[in-house]
Design a protein around this motif. Structure first.
Motif, PDB file in Angstrom:
ATOM      1  N   GLU A   1      11.466 114.765  45.132  1.00 16.31           N
ATOM      2  CA  GLU A   1      10.026 114.535  44.983  1.00 16.31           C
ATOM      3  C   GLU A   1       9.305 114.275  46.300  1.00 16.31           C
ATOM      4  O   GLU A   1       8.094 114.059  46.313  1.00 16.31           O
ATOM      5  CB  GLU A   1       9.792 113.375  44.022  1.00 16.31           C
ATOM      6  N   ILE A   2      10.017 114.306  47.402  1.00 15.25           N
ATOM      7  CA  ILE A   2       9.394 114.090  48.709  1.00 15.25           C
ATOM      8  C   ILE A   2       8.401 115.217  48.970  1.00 15.25           C
ATOM      9  O   ILE A   2       8.718 116.393  48.746  1.00 15.25           O
ATOM     10  CB  ILE A   2      10.464 114.029  49.819  1.00 15.25           C
ATOM     11  N   PRO A   3       7.196 114.915  49.453  1.00 13.05           N
ATOM     12  CA  PRO A   3       6.200 115.968  49.726  1.00 13.05           C
ATOM     13  C   PRO A   3       6.478 116.660  51.074  1.00 13.05           C
ATOM     14  O   PRO A   3       5.802 116.432  52.068  1.00 13.05           O
ATOM     15  CB  PRO A   3       4.877 115.198  49.739  1.00 13.05           C
ATOM     16  N   TYR A   4       7.493 117.507  51.105  1.00 12.35           N
ATOM     17  CA  TYR A   4       7.928 118.155  52.340  1.00 12.35           C
ATOM     18  C   TYR A   4       6.831 118.988  52.997  1.00 12.35           C
ATOM     19  O   TYR A   4       6.853 119.188  54.203  1.00 12.35           O
ATOM     20  CB  TYR A   4       9.146 119.046  52.068  1.00 12.35           C
ATOM     21  N   GLU A   5       5.870 119.439  52.214  1.00 13.73           N
ATOM     22  CA  GLU A   5       4.794 120.272  52.771  1.00 13.73           C
ATOM     23  C   GLU A   5       3.804 119.453  53.606  1.00 13.73           C
ATOM     24  O   GLU A   5       3.020 120.005  54.377  1.00 13.73           O
ATOM     25  CB  GLU A   5       4.057 121.023  51.653  1.00 13.73           C
ATOM     26  N   ASP A   6       3.849 118.147  53.479  1.00 16.46           N
ATOM     27  CA  ASP A   6       2.952 117.269  54.230  1.00 16.46           C
ATOM     28  C   ASP A   6       3.560 116.916  55.587  1.00 16.46           C
ATOM     29  O   ASP A   6       4.727 117.200  55.858  1.00 16.46           O
ATOM     30  CB  ASP A   6       2.701 115.980  53.449  1.00 16.46           C
ATOM     31  N   ASN A   7       2.767 116.284  56.429  1.00 14.81           N
ATOM     32  CA  ASN A   7       3.276 115.768  57.707  1.00 14.81           C
ATOM     33  C   ASN A   7       3.956 114.443  57.414  1.00 14.81           C
ATOM     34  O   ASN A   7       3.301 113.410  57.291  1.00 14.81           O
ATOM     35  CB  ASN A   7       2.141 115.570  58.709  1.00 14.81           C
ATOM     36  N   ILE A   8       5.276 114.495  57.287  1.00 15.33           N
ATOM     37  CA  ILE A   8       6.042 113.308  56.925  1.00 15.33           C
ATOM     38  C   ILE A   8       7.245 113.146  57.845  1.00 15.33           C
ATOM     39  O   ILE A   8       7.579 114.038  58.621  1.00 15.33           O
ATOM     40  CB  ILE A   8       6.548 113.364  55.460  1.00 15.33           C
ATOM     41  N   SER A   9       7.862 112.007  57.688  1.00 10.39           N
ATOM     42  CA  SER A   9       9.121 111.707  58.349  1.00 10.39           C
ATOM     43  C   SER A   9      10.065 111.223  57.262  1.00 10.39           C
ATOM     44  O   SER A   9       9.663 110.449  56.392  1.00 10.39           O
ATOM     45  CB  SER A   9       8.904 110.623  59.401  1.00 10.39           C
TER      46      SER A   9
END
Length: 170
Positions: free
Chosen positions: A84-92
């Motif tokens: 469920e991590i929003p990989y398409e966003d700018n994340i770490s």
């Protein structure tokens, strides 16, 4: 206090804050060995590289607790389902655990073995008496994501014994 010491303590506190968000609760997780945190250039020991995406990441790390945080805001790391991590966003994303006397240890085990609540974990791991008796190292593997692609991978550690500069018993 010199600036280097201040930065080490600040980073240790930030990572510890992320740890507290996971809590000392029962959950199935694989405790990462020291080898997990080693990099060969831009590639992890599990074969994940800069330029890889969600599929490769999930295949390699689905057995670990994964924390995620937005990189373009002041968000904190929180435990998220790897699917469920929003990989398409700018994340770490972060995989991390403690090593007590070189043995990988989960937060749950630390709480259980020391008969403490999660709220007491920071006090335990920064106490001079505990640090005199044990070597405490927090290792992490951090992935930076943009548009569903890993753009950076770094690995690091915080040595609590050095960070809290425990003087020898007098």
């Amino acid at each position: 206090m010199n600036i280097r010491s201040f930065h080490k303590k600040l980073m240790a506190l930030l990572l510890f804050g992320a740890l507290l968000l996971t809590g000392c609760e029962n959950r199935e997780q694989q405790v990462a060995s020291a080898e997990l945190f080693e990099l060969d250039g831009d590639t992890t020991n599990d074969g994940v590289s800069v330029g890889d995406g969600k599929k490769e990441f999930i295949k390699a790390y689905s057995d670990y607790v994964v924390w995620a945080a937005y990189t373009d805001t002041d968000s904190s790391y929180i435990v998220m389902s790897i699917n469920e991590i929003p990989y398409e966003d700018n994340i770490s994303t972060l995989i991390a655990n403690f090593f007590i006397d070189e043995v990988p240890t989960s937060e749950e085990d630390l709480c259980e073995n020391n008969e403490i609540d999660e709220s007491d974990l920071y006090s335990l791991l920064s106490s001079p008496s505990y640090l005199r008796a044990h070597e405490v190292i927090y290792r992490y593997l951090r992935f930076t994501w943009k548009d569903s692609v890993i753009t950076d991978i770094d690995s690091g550690e915080f040595n609590y014994n050095e960070t809290y500069e425990v003087p020898p018993d007098e």
